[in-house]
Design a protein around this motif. Sequence first.
Motif, short mmCIF file in Angstrom:
data_model
loop_
_atom_site.label_atom_id
_atom_site.label_comp_id
_atom_site.label_asym_id
_atom_site.label_seq_id
_atom_site.Cartn_x
_atom_site.Cartn_y
_atom_site.Cartn_z
N ILE A 264 11.84 -0.44 9.27
CA ILE A 264 10.59 -0.83 9.94
C ILE A 264 10.32 -2.30 9.68
O ILE A 264 10.61 -2.82 8.59
N ASN B 155 0.85 -1.19 0.00
CA ASN B 155 0.00 0.00 0.00
C ASN B 155 0.89 1.25 0.00
O ASN B 155 1.61 1.49 0.96
N HIS C 100 -6.94 6.44 7.08
CA HIS C 100 -7.09 5.22 7.86
C HIS C 100 -8.01 5.40 9.06
O HIS C 100 -9.16 4.98 9.04
N LYS D 298 0.66 9.39 6.30
CA LYS D 298 0.83 7.96 6.02
C LYS D 298 0.06 7.12 7.05
O LYS D 298 0.10 7.41 8.26
N GLU D 299 -0.60 6.09 6.56
CA GLU D 299 -1.39 5.23 7.43
C GLU D 299 -0.47 4.42 8.33
O GLU D 299 0.50 3.83 7.86
N ARG E 274 0.19 4.17 0.58
CA ARG E 274 -0.20 5.10 1.63
C ARG E 274 0.26 4.64 3.01
O ARG E 274 0.07 5.34 4.00
N CYS E 275 0.83 3.45 3.09
CA CYS E 275 1.23 2.89 4.38
C CYS E 275 2.57 3.48 4.83
O CYS E 275 3.46 3.74 4.01
N ILE E 276 2.73 3.64 6.13
CA ILE E 276 3.97 4.20 6.69
C ILE E 276 5.17 3.32 6.32
O ILE E 276 6.30 3.82 6.22
N ILE F 169 4.92 -6.21 9.44
CA ILE F 169 4.21 -7.18 10.27
C ILE F 169 2.77 -7.32 9.77
O ILE F 169 2.08 -6.32 9.57
N ILE G 175 -0.40 -4.55 10.04
CA ILE G 175 -0.82 -3.99 11.34
C ILE G 175 -0.85 -2.46 11.30
O ILE G 175 -1.48 -1.84 12.14
N TYR G 176 -0.18 -1.87 10.34
CA TYR G 176 -0.13 -0.40 10.29
C TYR G 176 -1.32 0.19 9.53
O TYR G 176 -1.90 1.18 9.95
N CYS G 177 -1.66 -0.40 8.38
CA CYS G 177 -2.66 0.25 7.52
C CYS G 177 -3.88 -0.64 7.26
O CYS G 177 -4.80 -0.20 6.58
N ASP G 178 -3.87 -1.88 7.78
CA ASP G 178 -5.00 -2.81 7.62
C ASP G 178 -5.18 -3.34 6.21
O ASP G 178 -6.15 -4.04 5.94
N SER H 117 5.98 2.41 3.60
CA SER H 117 6.54 2.83 2.31
C SER H 117 7.62 3.89 2.47
O SER H 117 8.38 4.14 1.53
N ARG I 29 -3.59 -9.03 7.46
CA ARG I 29 -3.65 -7.58 7.29
C ARG I 29 -2.42 -6.92 7.88
O ARG I 29 -1.94 -7.33 8.94
N GLU J 99 9.11 4.73 6.07
CA GLU J 99 9.88 4.67 7.32
C GLU J 99 11.07 3.71 7.16
O GLU J 99 10.90 2.58 6.69
#
Lengths: 142, 304
Positions: free
Chosen positions: A114, A103, B127, B104-105, A105-107, A117, A131-134, A109, A129, A111
């Motif tokens: 990391i 994703n 989110h 960011k999510e 939009r997920c952190i 998970i 754990i950060y963005c589902d 991408s 799923r 950080e």
Amino acid sequence: MNIDSIRNGLVIDHIKSGKAMEIYHYLNLDSLDCQIAIIKNATSKRMGKKDIIKIDAEISVDVDVLGYIDPNITVNFIENGVKVKKLHPELPVQITDIIKCSNPRCITSIEQDIHHIFKLSDKEKGIYRCIYCDSTPKVTKE
Amino acid sequence: MRHLIDISDLSVTEIDELIDVANDIIDNPEKYQEKCKHKKIATLFFEPSTRTRLSFEAAMLELGGSVLGFSEAASSSAAKGESISDTVRVVSFYADIIAMRHFKEGAPMVASMKSDVPIINAGDGGHNHPTQTLTDLLTIKREKGGLDNLTIGLCGDLKFGRTVHSLISAMTRYKNIKFVLISPSELRLPDYIKNDVLEKNNVPYSEYTSIEEAMPELDILYMTRVQKERFFNEADYERLKDSCILNSEKMKFAKEDMIVLHPLPRVNEITTDVDDDKRACYFKQAKNGKYIRMALILKLLEVE
């Protein structure tokens, strides 16, 4: 085709045909210097065709991660040429750094350093799923 | 130490307690004036905000504490490429509690893994937005008298609408709740919420593409903005931005005691002629945001 039996080690059996190399890479088997046999498209009464990996060394294997890759796998532990234990892996509750979240939009991408998970959110359907963005993967492997 | 990353981090009992404290703050503000004396909140807003950031800051100031922070990523070390983990480790030396918004999510979750002080998710991309949900719940309780037996219409951008996602998660835990989902097909609620939240908890829902059809059965109409910042493609935004608009004509289809909520800011999805309707509660909702955030800060700082 004859493959020597192993004395002490593991036989990963009932691998879905064509998935042996995937498991080989997940388990980092290329880093071992023992004998390893990869048998592709072996005849199976239950599955028609299957893959098998024989490892002639006592190594520690995360059986549950194998369950994520292919839940039908069986892992046989061999000591002195005799099968002493057979395990059917469960779907792991959590998998860490096995797959990456795709994703954008997920952190994960952006950080650095990391852990990727995923948690099992639906055992019946085998859905994981992030754990950060589902989000569910569409995953890419490490 | 507790964090608030997702609304499900709080039990129903804890939410009820927060609502009770918020109501007590509204009735007796003087009791709380010095509860957080010498405490500091850091508001780390990597994405612009008016209401949420100011309400956190006003909340802490009204509790007698002080505030520090930044209001956009450009004025922080994130612009130099600093990670969330490093930023939070450092800021937790300077503040007693952190409210974080990030584009960011999952960014606040990462922060919570590294922080020595409580982290509050003040919105993470499309989110979650749990403190908006607490605001919504306080408003619903005050306006409708309770949180059970409600038909809730959710209208607009249900795909990227983080306030909607958090509100659904929260409301499914109350009795006899029904959702009516109103959105263009491109902005429908994500499947993971339908499957993992609504269907898993046997919460009934129906889907519409226009407000008028859904209006007569609603106890609450929760409007949302189609958020330009969530689109990678401007053409998609332009095509969808006017798809769900509430005006006074459409309000004629609503029950007399229905309430209209909106997390704000609005652009044009509620026309200004609705503002004078006694059922329009979105400005009250914005006001309630400060009180529930005061209650939350007290809880996470374990201030009696």
